[in-house]
Scaffold this motif. Sequence first.
Motif, short mmCIF file in Angstrom:
data_model
loop_
_atom_site.label_atom_id
_atom_site.label_comp_id
_atom_site.label_asym_id
_atom_site.label_seq_id
_atom_site.Cartn_x
_atom_site.Cartn_y
_atom_site.Cartn_z
N ALA A 3 -39.98 148.26 131.42
CA ALA A 3 -41.07 148.40 131.81
C ALA A 3 -41.29 147.77 133.25
CB ALA A 3 -42.49 148.50 131.30
N VAL A 4 -40.91 146.13 133.35
CA VAL A 4 -40.99 145.94 134.39
C VAL A 4 -39.60 145.40 135.35
CG1 VAL A 4 -41.59 142.69 135.10
CG2 VAL A 4 -42.94 143.94 133.40
N PHE A 5 -39.19 145.45 134.74
CA PHE A 5 -37.29 145.92 135.50
C PHE A 5 -37.28 147.11 135.39
CE2 PHE A 5 -37.05 141.49 136.59
CZ PHE A 5 -38.00 141.03 135.39
N ASP A 6 -36.92 147.85 136.15
CA ASP A 6 -36.23 149.01 136.63
C ASP A 6 -34.74 149.03 136.19
OD1 ASP A 6 -35.26 151.73 136.82
OD2 ASP A 6 -35.27 151.97 139.36
N LEU A 7 -34.31 149.48 135.49
CA LEU A 7 -32.54 149.37 134.51
C LEU A 7 -32.44 151.23 134.67
CD1 LEU A 7 -32.43 147.05 131.04
CD2 LEU A 7 -32.70 146.55 133.92
N SER A 8 -32.17 151.50 135.54
CA SER A 8 -32.02 153.17 135.35
C SER A 8 -30.86 152.96 136.19
CB SER A 8 -33.35 153.85 135.62
OG SER A 8 -33.07 153.94 137.17
N PRO A 9 -30.16 153.92 135.45
CA PRO A 9 -28.61 154.10 137.05
C PRO A 9 -29.18 154.74 138.33
CG PRO A 9 -28.33 155.79 135.63
CD PRO A 9 -29.67 155.44 135.20
N GLU A 10 -30.27 155.45 139.45
CA GLU A 10 -30.32 155.83 139.80
C GLU A 10 -31.21 154.38 140.59
OE1 GLU A 10 -30.48 158.81 137.17
OE2 GLU A 10 -31.56 157.07 137.09
N GLN A 11 -31.75 153.65 139.94
CA GLN A 11 -32.42 152.55 141.12
C GLN A 11 -33.42 153.06 142.10
OE1 GLN A 11 -32.00 148.96 140.69
NE2 GLN A 11 -32.02 150.41 138.24
N PRO A 12 -34.22 153.99 142.20
CA PRO A 12 -35.01 154.65 142.84
C PRO A 12 -35.64 153.03 143.80
CG PRO A 12 -36.42 154.83 141.59
CD PRO A 12 -35.08 154.02 141.26
N GLY A 13 -36.20 152.25 143.09
CA GLY A 13 -36.94 151.36 144.37
C GLY A 13 -36.27 149.96 144.92
N ARG A 14 -34.56 150.29 144.22
CA ARG A 14 -33.76 149.52 145.71
C ARG A 14 -34.00 149.22 147.17
NH1 ARG A 14 -28.67 151.01 143.94
NH2 ARG A 14 -28.42 149.60 142.12
N ILE A 15 -33.90 147.82 147.22
CA ILE A 15 -34.01 147.94 148.76
C ILE A 15 -32.84 147.71 149.77
CG2 ILE A 15 -34.79 146.14 150.61
CD1 ILE A 15 -36.84 146.98 147.46
N HIS A 16 -33.16 148.73 151.01
CA HIS A 16 -31.85 148.97 151.55
C HIS A 16 -32.12 147.44 152.86
CE1 HIS A 16 -29.37 152.07 149.39
NE2 HIS A 16 -30.84 152.06 148.99
N ALA A 17 -31.48 147.94 153.91
CA ALA A 17 -31.33 146.52 154.65
C ALA A 17 -30.09 148.29 156.25
CB ALA A 17 -30.65 145.47 154.69
N GLY A 18 -30.69 147.41 157.59
CA GLY A 18 -29.81 147.90 158.26
C GLY A 18 -28.34 147.01 158.82
N ARG A 19 -28.01 148.05 159.63
CA ARG A 19 -27.13 147.21 160.30
C ARG A 19 -26.66 146.03 160.70
NH1 ARG A 19 -21.30 149.38 161.08
NH2 ARG A 19 -20.13 148.10 163.20
N ASP A 20 -26.80 144.55 160.81
CA ASP A 20 -26.63 143.16 161.14
C ASP A 20 -25.20 142.77 162.39
OD1 ASP A 20 -26.40 140.86 161.98
OD2 ASP A 20 -26.80 139.95 160.19
N GLU A 21 -24.71 143.63 163.32
CA GLU A 21 -24.14 143.34 164.57
C GLU A 21 -23.63 142.07 164.57
OE1 GLU A 21 -23.37 145.98 165.75
OE2 GLU A 21 -24.11 147.99 165.60
N ARG A 22 -24.88 141.20 164.42
CA ARG A 22 -24.23 139.78 164.81
C ARG A 22 -23.50 139.69 163.64
NH1 ARG A 22 -27.79 135.69 163.88
NH2 ARG A 22 -26.85 134.25 164.54
N ALA A 23 -23.26 139.90 162.53
CA ALA A 23 -22.73 139.93 161.09
C ALA A 23 -21.24 140.00 161.50
CB ALA A 23 -23.40 140.11 159.73
N THR A 24 -21.36 141.68 161.82
CA THR A 24 -20.32 142.37 162.30
C THR A 24 -19.21 141.97 162.91
OG1 THR A 24 -21.41 143.73 162.99
CG2 THR A 24 -21.21 144.21 161.11
N ALA A 25 -19.94 141.13 163.92
CA ALA A 25 -19.39 140.67 165.48
C ALA A 25 -18.09 139.37 164.52
CB ALA A 25 -19.96 140.92 166.37
#
Length: 317
Positions: free
Chosen positions: A34-56
């Motif tokens: 109930a505290v930790f979502d252990l579902s395979p779908e992971q709807p609450g996963r935090i996403h990030a944007g592309r980091d141009e400095r890192a890719t460079a």
Amino acid sequence: MESFMIGRPVIRACSFVLMMTALTSFSTARAGDAVFDLSPEQPGRIHAGRDERATAVIPKDFKFVKPGVFSVAVSPSGPPLATYATDATTVVGADPDIAYAIADSLGLKLELVPAAWIDWPLGLVSGKYDAVISNVGVTEQRKEKFDFSTYRQGLHGIYVKSDSKITSIKEPKDAAGLRVIVGAGTNQERILVEWSKENVAAGLKPLELQYYDDEAASLLALASGRADVIVQPHAQLVYISARDKNIKGVGTLSAGWPDRSDVAITTRKGSGLAYALTIATNNLIAGGTYAKILDRWQLAEEAVPKSETNPPGLPKF
């Protein structure tokens, strides 16, 4: 004979007790879920944007195992760091979430490669995956073969019963005379033996270290009052506390005590990828994504203020 107590009372609980404890753990597992979502779908996963400095700064001659894919080894050893989801196939947890955020930052798809923890060095050196994000601590010995980009502190948790009168253990004197459960041959045992020596030298009571066959027996000893404290990897105890709701944290202990211990994204030595990963991690820290990921898995105490490439590692003990 040493002047401090490091006796090893090993309790082999009878099969009935272990069976009942296992049943109790099973019945309370859903509380942790109930505290930790252990579902395979992971709807609450935090996403990030592309980091141009890192890719460079990804070396022009660096070849990912699969084009357009960031292949990462992870050991699904237990929540909240990494475990199999409720479908028994998908790997979820804090380390997979960090891997997803890094892949997002690099503009790549993520492929998680489940691997036994003992196998990651050979798999990385042989080119089976691009990186390892699986609670790998930085040591001087490992730095001879691998590069590192830090992303968490390596901590041990110090926990007691929820109704214990113990409220804080931060240094050796706070544990003087206490009965402490610890795993035999572990790093935390090494540290607690040193704590006991310091207490005796200061005229305080030694620690009484207790050893049990397994986690169920350890938790039973703590619950029954046969022990005062349990010390083991912090993340494990965070999950147990959320699941069972009968223990509480009263302190943390660096896995490298008295030195700091860092956990890092691990890459092949000299590949050049570590610099990009460090930049990406620092961008996640600065933008708040990193904190959200750790908060999601209740690991905020393990946060680092910044990622570093190949910082000083733990020496050989």
